[in-house]
Design a protein around this motif. Structure first.
Motif, mmCIF file in Angstrom:
data_model
loop_
_atom_site.group_PDB
_atom_site.id
_atom_site.type_symbol
_atom_site.label_atom_id
_atom_site.label_comp_id
_atom_site.label_asym_id
_atom_site.label_seq_id
_atom_site.Cartn_x
_atom_site.Cartn_y
_atom_site.Cartn_z
ATOM 1 N N SER A 30 44.593 32.155 -26.576
ATOM 2 C CA SER A 30 43.302 31.646 -27.045
ATOM 3 C C SER A 30 43.440 31.026 -28.436
ATOM 4 O O SER A 30 42.816 29.992 -28.718
ATOM 5 N N TYR A 31 44.261 31.625 -29.294
ATOM 6 C CA TYR A 31 44.480 31.081 -30.637
ATOM 7 C C TYR A 31 45.125 29.699 -30.539
ATOM 8 O O TYR A 31 44.690 28.750 -31.196
ATOM 9 N N MET A 32 46.143 29.597 -29.709
ATOM 10 C CA MET A 32 46.819 28.319 -29.521
ATOM 11 C C MET A 32 45.845 27.269 -28.985
ATOM 12 O O MET A 32 45.786 26.137 -29.496
ATOM 13 N N ASN A 33 45.064 27.635 -27.993
ATOM 14 C CA ASN A 33 44.150 26.666 -27.380
ATOM 15 C C ASN A 33 43.036 26.245 -28.327
ATOM 16 O O ASN A 33 42.590 25.088 -28.309
ATOM 17 N N ASP A 34 42.566 27.187 -29.172
ATOM 18 C CA ASP A 34 41.551 26.828 -30.161
ATOM 19 C C ASP A 34 42.093 25.775 -31.127
ATOM 20 O O ASP A 34 41.381 24.834 -31.501
ATOM 21 N N HIS A 35 43.344 25.925 -31.526
ATOM 22 C CA HIS A 35 43.949 24.958 -32.437
ATOM 23 C C HIS A 35 44.227 23.629 -31.735
ATOM 24 O O HIS A 35 44.079 22.557 -32.357
ATOM 25 N N ARG A 36 44.632 23.674 -30.496
ATOM 26 C CA ARG A 36 44.845 22.432 -29.748
ATOM 27 C C ARG A 36 43.570 21.601 -29.739
ATOM 28 O O ARG A 36 43.607 20.372 -29.940
ATOM 29 N N LYS A 37 42.445 22.269 -29.526
ATOM 30 C CA LYS A 37 41.168 21.562 -29.471
ATOM 31 C C LYS A 37 40.713 21.133 -30.865
ATOM 32 O O LYS A 37 40.252 19.997 -31.056
ATOM 33 N N ALA A 38 40.847 22.033 -31.850
ATOM 34 C CA ALA A 38 40.346 21.751 -33.196
ATOM 35 C C ALA A 38 41.033 20.553 -33.832
ATOM 36 O O ALA A 38 40.396 19.744 -34.525
ATOM 37 N N PHE A 39 42.352 20.435 -33.598
ATOM 38 C CA PHE A 39 43.128 19.376 -34.253
ATOM 39 C C PHE A 39 43.682 18.343 -33.276
ATOM 40 O O PHE A 39 44.486 17.498 -33.670
ATOM 41 N N ASN A 40 43.250 18.429 -32.016
ATOM 42 C CA ASN A 40 43.736 17.495 -31.002
ATOM 43 C C ASN A 40 45.266 17.426 -31.021
ATOM 44 O O ASN A 40 45.876 16.352 -31.076
ATOM 45 N N LEU A 41 45.901 18.601 -30.975
ATOM 46 C CA LEU A 41 47.351 18.681 -31.105
ATOM 47 C C LEU A 41 48.097 18.047 -29.937
ATOM 48 O O LEU A 41 49.286 17.722 -30.059
ATOM 49 N N ASP A 42 47.414 17.855 -28.825
ATOM 50 C CA ASP A 42 48.067 17.217 -27.681
ATOM 51 C C ASP A 42 48.452 15.772 -27.973
ATOM 52 O O ASP A 42 49.243 15.168 -27.240
ATOM 53 N N ARG A 43 47.912 15.213 -29.047
ATOM 54 C CA ARG A 43 48.339 13.875 -29.480
ATOM 55 C C ARG A 43 49.824 13.862 -29.837
ATOM 56 O O ARG A 43 50.491 12.835 -29.703
ATOM 57 N N PHE A 44 50.301 15.003 -30.321
ATOM 58 C CA PHE A 44 51.635 15.065 -30.893
ATOM 59 C C PHE A 44 52.645 15.817 -30.024
ATOM 60 O O PHE A 44 53.789 15.392 -29.884
ATOM 61 N N PHE A 45 52.205 16.927 -29.447
ATOM 62 C CA PHE A 45 53.135 17.830 -28.777
ATOM 63 C C PHE A 45 53.220 17.568 -27.275
ATOM 64 O O PHE A 45 52.202 17.419 -26.604
ATOM 65 N N THR A 46 54.442 17.563 -26.782
ATOM 66 C CA THR A 46 54.690 17.373 -25.356
ATOM 67 C C THR A 46 54.424 18.645 -24.577
ATOM 68 O O THR A 46 53.974 18.604 -23.423
ATOM 69 N N ASP A 47 54.705 19.794 -25.190
ATOM 70 C CA ASP A 47 54.529 21.073 -24.502
ATOM 71 C C ASP A 47 54.175 22.148 -25.519
ATOM 72 O O ASP A 47 54.496 22.034 -26.707
ATOM 73 N N PHE A 48 53.512 23.214 -25.020
ATOM 74 C CA PHE A 48 53.041 24.302 -25.868
ATOM 75 C C PHE A 48 53.523 25.637 -25.309
ATOM 76 O O PHE A 48 53.395 25.896 -24.106
ATOM 77 N N TYR A 49 54.032 26.492 -26.189
ATOM 78 C CA TYR A 49 54.505 27.816 -25.800
ATOM 79 C C TYR A 49 53.979 28.833 -26.811
ATOM 80 O O TYR A 49 54.050 28.615 -28.021
ATOM 81 N N CYS A 50 53.432 29.945 -26.313
ATOM 82 C CA CYS A 50 52.949 30.983 -27.224
ATOM 83 C C CYS A 50 53.467 32.342 -26.790
ATOM 84 O O CYS A 50 53.780 32.574 -25.618
ATOM 85 N N GLY A 51 53.571 33.241 -27.758
ATOM 86 C CA GLY A 51 54.150 34.556 -27.513
ATOM 87 C C GLY A 51 53.477 35.335 -26.412
ATOM 88 O O GLY A 51 54.139 36.002 -25.612
ATOM 89 N N GLU A 52 52.147 35.267 -26.348
ATOM 90 C CA GLU A 52 51.418 36.057 -25.352
ATOM 91 C C GLU A 52 51.839 35.692 -23.932
ATOM 92 O O GLU A 52 51.925 36.570 -23.060
ATOM 93 N N ASP A 53 52.128 34.432 -23.682
ATOM 94 C CA ASP A 53 52.512 33.993 -22.341
ATOM 95 C C ASP A 53 53.884 34.522 -21.926
ATOM 96 O O ASP A 53 54.251 34.434 -20.756
ATOM 97 N N PHE A 54 54.641 35.060 -22.902
ATOM 98 C CA PHE A 54 55.978 35.579 -22.627
ATOM 99 C C PHE A 54 56.091 37.058 -23.010
ATOM 100 O O PHE A 54 57.189 37.551 -23.278
ATOM 101 N N ALA A 55 54.946 37.745 -23.022
ATOM 102 C CA ALA A 55 54.901 39.169 -23.369
ATOM 103 C C ALA A 55 55.525 39.435 -24.733
ATOM 104 O O ALA A 55 56.068 40.505 -24.992
ATOM 105 N N TYR A 56 55.439 38.440 -25.626
ATOM 106 C CA TYR A 56 55.909 38.554 -27.010
ATOM 107 C C TYR A 56 57.386 38.913 -27.140
ATOM 108 O O TYR A 56 57.791 39.610 -28.061
ATOM 109 N N ILE A 57 58.204 38.411 -26.214
ATOM 110 C CA ILE A 57 59.645 38.567 -26.397
ATOM 111 C C ILE A 57 60.055 37.689 -27.581
ATOM 112 O O ILE A 57 59.326 36.796 -27.999
ATOM 113 N N PRO A 58 61.242 37.915 -28.182
ATOM 114 C CA PRO A 58 61.655 37.102 -29.334
ATOM 115 C C PRO A 58 61.697 35.616 -29.002
ATOM 116 O O PRO A 58 61.967 35.218 -27.864
ATOM 117 N N LYS A 59 61.470 34.805 -30.007
ATOM 118 C CA LYS A 59 61.458 33.355 -29.805
ATOM 119 C C LYS A 59 62.795 32.836 -29.275
ATOM 120 O O LYS A 59 62.828 31.880 -28.496
#
Length: 218
Positions: free
Chosen positions: A119-148
């Motif tokens: 939700s934090y990642m998606n809020d920022h994507r919307k707030a700053f229209n980050l999809d203009r710049f980034f090809t893909d998005f990855y966040c810790g929660e989607d990977f059970a917070y394993i190390p980067k």
């Protein structure tokens, strides 16, 4: 052109500006419940926890706190930060959008990787229209917070090619250390002493990143 893995808070976004008030709110709640001692927290002190996973932060900060209270505190912080993002209080570092636009225009593939919730990642994507710049998005929660550096294995499968890592904490640069990649350590972020010692280059301002990539022949 190479793939660029960007951390977010402390690298592109001045996250402590929304994290600090949310942290204080959660801490004051614990004080009111008799679970913590009253204390005034500075932004500098609070910034130490930037870049941690929610669980990792509370397990380090207050390891003896009951799990249900850690979870409740994390949810309160997430809720408060979300409201601040949506109300326009989040701040990218000066020059961030121009730098990302220039890198994309130059042909780099920009990839977002943060130890944050979805939700934090998606809020920022919307707030700053980050999809203009980034090809893909990855966040810790989607990977059970394993190390980067473990998440990177999935990223590399999905985006073959050369890589560089850009971040402000040791947890970001672990990707480069484990996988033999060049890296840029952002000293303007929230790193503690020694965290950026293994960076290929140090960056004092987000606007220096294109120049440093050229110096690294990336």
């Amino acid at each position: 052109m190479a793939n660029l893995i960007f951390d977010y808070d402390g690298t592109l976004h001045n996250g402590v500006k929304i994290y600090a008030p949310a942290f204080r709110l959660a801490y004051d709640r614990l004080v009111s419940l008799g679970l913590a001692k009253e204390q005034q927290w500075t932004e500098e002190e609070i910034s130490h926890w930037m870049g941690y996973t929610p669980e990792g932060m509370w397990d380090t900060f207050m390891p003896d706190l009951a799990k249900e209270e850690k979870d409740a505190s994390s949810k309160l912080i997430e809720k408060e930060m979300g409201e601040r993002i949506r109300s326009g209080k989040a701040q990218l570092y000066e020059g961030t959008e121009e730098t990302l636009a220039a890198l994309k225009e130059a042909g780099y593939t920009l990839l977002f990787l943060s130890n944050c919730t979805t939700s934090y990642m998606n809020d920022h994507r919307k707030a700053f229209n980050l999809d203009r710049f980034f090809t893909d998005f990855y966040c810790g929660e989607d990977f059970a917070y394993i190390p980067k550096y473990e998440i990177f294995k999935t990223i590399r499968e999905q985006h073959p090619g050369e890589y560089a890592v850009i971040g402000d904490r040791g947890k970001d640069l672990e990707i480069a250390v484990h996988h033999g990649l060049p890296s840029i350590g952002c000293s303007y972020g929230y790193a503690q002493e020694g965290e950026l010692d293994k960076a290929s280059k140090l960056c004092k301002d987000v606007r220096e990143i294109p120049k440093l990539l050229k110096e690294l022949n990336i």
